[in-house]
Motif scaffolding. Structure first.
Motif, PDB file in Angstrom:
ATOM      1  N   LEU A 172       0.822  -1.191   0.000  1.00 23.03           N
ATOM      2  CA  LEU A 172       0.000   0.000   0.000  1.00 23.03           C
ATOM      3  C   LEU A 172       0.857   1.242   0.000  1.00 23.03           C
ATOM      4  O   LEU A 172       1.608   1.478   0.913  1.00 23.03           O
ATOM      5  CB  LEU A 172      -0.921   0.023   1.235  1.00 23.03           C
ATOM      6  N   PRO A 173       0.763   2.077  -1.008  1.00 21.93           N
ATOM      7  CA  PRO A 173       1.579   3.269  -1.060  1.00 21.93           C
ATOM      8  C   PRO A 173       1.198   4.266   0.013  1.00 21.93           C
ATOM      9  O   PRO A 173       0.034   4.545   0.219  1.00 21.93           O
ATOM     10  CB  PRO A 173       1.269   3.859  -2.424  1.00 21.93           C
ATOM     11  N   ALA A 174       2.167   4.811   0.680  1.00 16.45           N
ATOM     12  CA  ALA A 174       2.016   5.876   1.662  1.00 16.45           C
ATOM     13  C   ALA A 174       3.401   6.315   2.076  1.00 16.45           C
ATOM     14  O   ALA A 174       4.327   5.550   1.984  1.00 16.45           O
ATOM     15  CB  ALA A 174       1.222   5.392   2.874  1.00 16.45           C
ATOM     16  N   SER A 175       3.549   7.558   2.532  1.00 17.70           N
ATOM     17  CA  SER A 175       4.868   7.966   2.973  1.00 17.70           C
ATOM     18  C   SER A 175       4.803   8.512   4.374  1.00 17.70           C
ATOM     19  O   SER A 175       3.755   8.859   4.863  1.00 17.70           O
ATOM     20  CB  SER A 175       5.480   8.971   2.013  1.00 17.70           C
ATOM     21  N   LEU A 176       5.919   8.561   5.030  1.00 18.32           N
ATOM     22  CA  LEU A 176       5.972   8.979   6.415  1.00 18.32           C
ATOM     23  C   LEU A 176       6.039  10.489   6.562  1.00 18.32           C
ATOM     24  O   LEU A 176       6.216  10.985   7.657  1.00 18.32           O
ATOM     25  CB  LEU A 176       7.177   8.316   7.090  1.00 18.32           C
ATOM     26  N   GLY A 221       6.442   5.477   1.538  1.00 18.24           N
ATOM     27  CA  GLY A 221       7.094   4.845   2.680  1.00 18.24           C
ATOM     28  C   GLY A 221       6.009   4.388   3.630  1.00 18.24           C
ATOM     29  O   GLY A 221       5.145   5.169   3.996  1.00 18.24           O
ATOM     30  N   LEU A 222       5.995   3.145   4.011  1.00 17.74           N
ATOM     31  CA  LEU A 222       4.887   2.566   4.767  1.00 17.74           C
ATOM     32  C   LEU A 222       5.384   1.575   5.795  1.00 17.74           C
ATOM     33  O   LEU A 222       6.333   0.838   5.550  1.00 17.74           O
ATOM     34  CB  LEU A 222       3.960   1.847   3.788  1.00 17.74           C
ATOM     35  N   THR A 223       4.722   1.542   6.938  1.00 19.50           N
ATOM     36  CA  THR A 223       4.964   0.527   7.956  1.00 19.50           C
ATOM     37  C   THR A 223       3.688  -0.289   8.126  1.00 19.50           C
ATOM     38  O   THR A 223       2.602   0.268   8.213  1.00 19.50           O
ATOM     39  CB  THR A 223       5.340   1.165   9.301  1.00 19.50           C
ATOM     40  N   VAL A 224       3.827  -1.613   8.180  1.00 19.80           N
ATOM     41  CA  VAL A 224       2.701  -2.528   8.340  1.00 19.80           C
ATOM     42  C   VAL A 224       2.994  -3.422   9.528  1.00 19.80           C
ATOM     43  O   VAL A 224       4.115  -3.906   9.686  1.00 19.80           O
ATOM     44  CB  VAL A 224       2.520  -3.395   7.072  1.00 19.80           C
ATOM     45  N   ARG A 225       1.999  -3.654  10.385  1.00 15.39           N
ATOM     46  CA  ARG A 225       2.163  -4.554  11.531  1.00 15.39           C
ATOM     47  C   ARG A 225       1.024  -5.554  11.575  1.00 15.39           C
ATOM     48  O   ARG A 225      -0.124  -5.215  11.321  1.00 15.39           O
ATOM     49  CB  ARG A 225       2.177  -3.768  12.829  1.00 15.39           C
ATOM     50  N   HIS A 226       1.373  -6.789  11.925  1.00 16.75           N
ATOM     51  CA  HIS A 226       0.389  -7.846  12.126  1.00 16.75           C
ATOM     52  C   HIS A 226       0.916  -8.696  13.263  1.00 16.75           C
ATOM     53  O   HIS A 226       1.864  -9.444  13.081  1.00 16.75           O
ATOM     54  CB  HIS A 226       0.204  -8.670  10.856  1.00 16.75           C
ATOM     55  N   GLY A 227       0.338  -8.513  14.454  1.00 22.42           N
ATOM     56  CA  GLY A 227       0.863  -9.190  15.630  1.00 22.42           C
ATOM     57  C   GLY A 227       2.279  -8.719  15.907  1.00 22.42           C
ATOM     58  O   GLY A 227       2.559  -7.532  15.910  1.00 22.42           O
ATOM     59  N   ALA A 228       3.212  -9.650  16.091  1.00 17.10           N
ATOM     60  CA  ALA A 228       4.606  -9.310  16.373  1.00 17.10           C
ATOM     61  C   ALA A 228       5.427  -9.103  15.103  1.00 17.10           C
ATOM     62  O   ALA A 228       6.590  -8.730  15.172  1.00 17.10           O
ATOM     63  CB  ALA A 228       5.237 -10.407  17.216  1.00 17.10           C
ATOM     64  N   THR A 229       4.844  -9.319  13.933  1.00 16.46           N
ATOM     65  CA  THR A 229       5.560  -9.214  12.671  1.00 16.46           C
ATOM     66  C   THR A 229       5.321  -7.845  12.050  1.00 16.46           C
ATOM     67  O   THR A 229       4.221  -7.303  12.127  1.00 16.46           O
ATOM     68  CB  THR A 229       5.090 -10.312  11.696  1.00 16.46           C
ATOM     69  N   SER A 230       6.368  -7.279  11.452  1.00 13.88           N
ATOM     70  CA  SER A 230       6.206  -5.984  10.796  1.00 13.88           C
ATOM     71  C   SER A 230       6.788  -6.035   9.394  1.00 13.88           C
ATOM     72  O   SER A 230       7.612  -6.887   9.078  1.00 13.88           O
ATOM     73  CB  SER A 230       6.886  -4.875  11.606  1.00 13.88           C
ATOM     74  N   GLY A 231       6.340  -5.119   8.561  1.00 12.27           N
ATOM     75  CA  GLY A 231       6.808  -5.029   7.191  1.00 12.27           C
ATOM     76  C   GLY A 231       6.910  -3.585   6.773  1.00 12.27           C
ATOM     77  O   GLY A 231       6.481  -2.679   7.489  1.00 12.27           O
TER      78      GLY A 231
END
Length: 130
Positions: free
Chosen positions: A15-19, A82-92
């Motif tokens: 998913l495109p997005a920036s910080l 720039g994007l941060t993704v979290r699912h439980g303890a895992t991040s991307g």
């Protein structure tokens, strides 16, 4: 269970997005985008697809079934992603750039897998969130 968590992160990582913190920047990228991800290394499936909606630089998942992953970030006024993704303890994370009707970049899910994404704009309008 791990495979479904990785799939959710990989789908959302595109998913495109920036910080960049600017408020309503990224309006030129409003609309629905179709994103294709290709895994280049690691244990993820070889390809993923996701539909996303962008409104005034904010991004949300337009398709369902992403497994409860959370996404943070924005589209910069110049299209940088720039994007941060979290699912439980895992991040991307994902990075790259959007242009008027297309975009591309790279993504990774922790040390599990990584690859490239491409995006195509499908519509220039975004429905209001519920």
């Amino acid at each position: 269970m791990l495979k479904s968590s990785v799939a959710a992160l990989v789908l959302c990582a595109a998913l495109p997005a920036s910080l960049q913190p600017a408020a309503a920047e990224g309006r030129g990228y409003n609309g629905t985008w179709s994103v294709q991800l290709v895994t280049e290394s690691g244990m993820c499936d070889s390809r993923y697809s996701v539909s996303l909606a962008i409104a005034d630089g904010d991004v949300r998942v337009a398709s369902t079934g992403e497994g409860g992953a959370t996404v943070s970030g924005r589209i910069g006024p110049d299209g940088h992603v720039g994007l941060t993704v979290r699912h439980g303890a895992t991040s991307g994370a994902a990075s790259g750039r959007l242009q008027a009707n297309s975009g591309s970049g790279t993504w990774n899910v922790s040390s599990l897998c990584s690859g490239r994404w491409t995006a195509q704009r499908r519509t220039a309008r975004v429905a209001q969130a519920d």
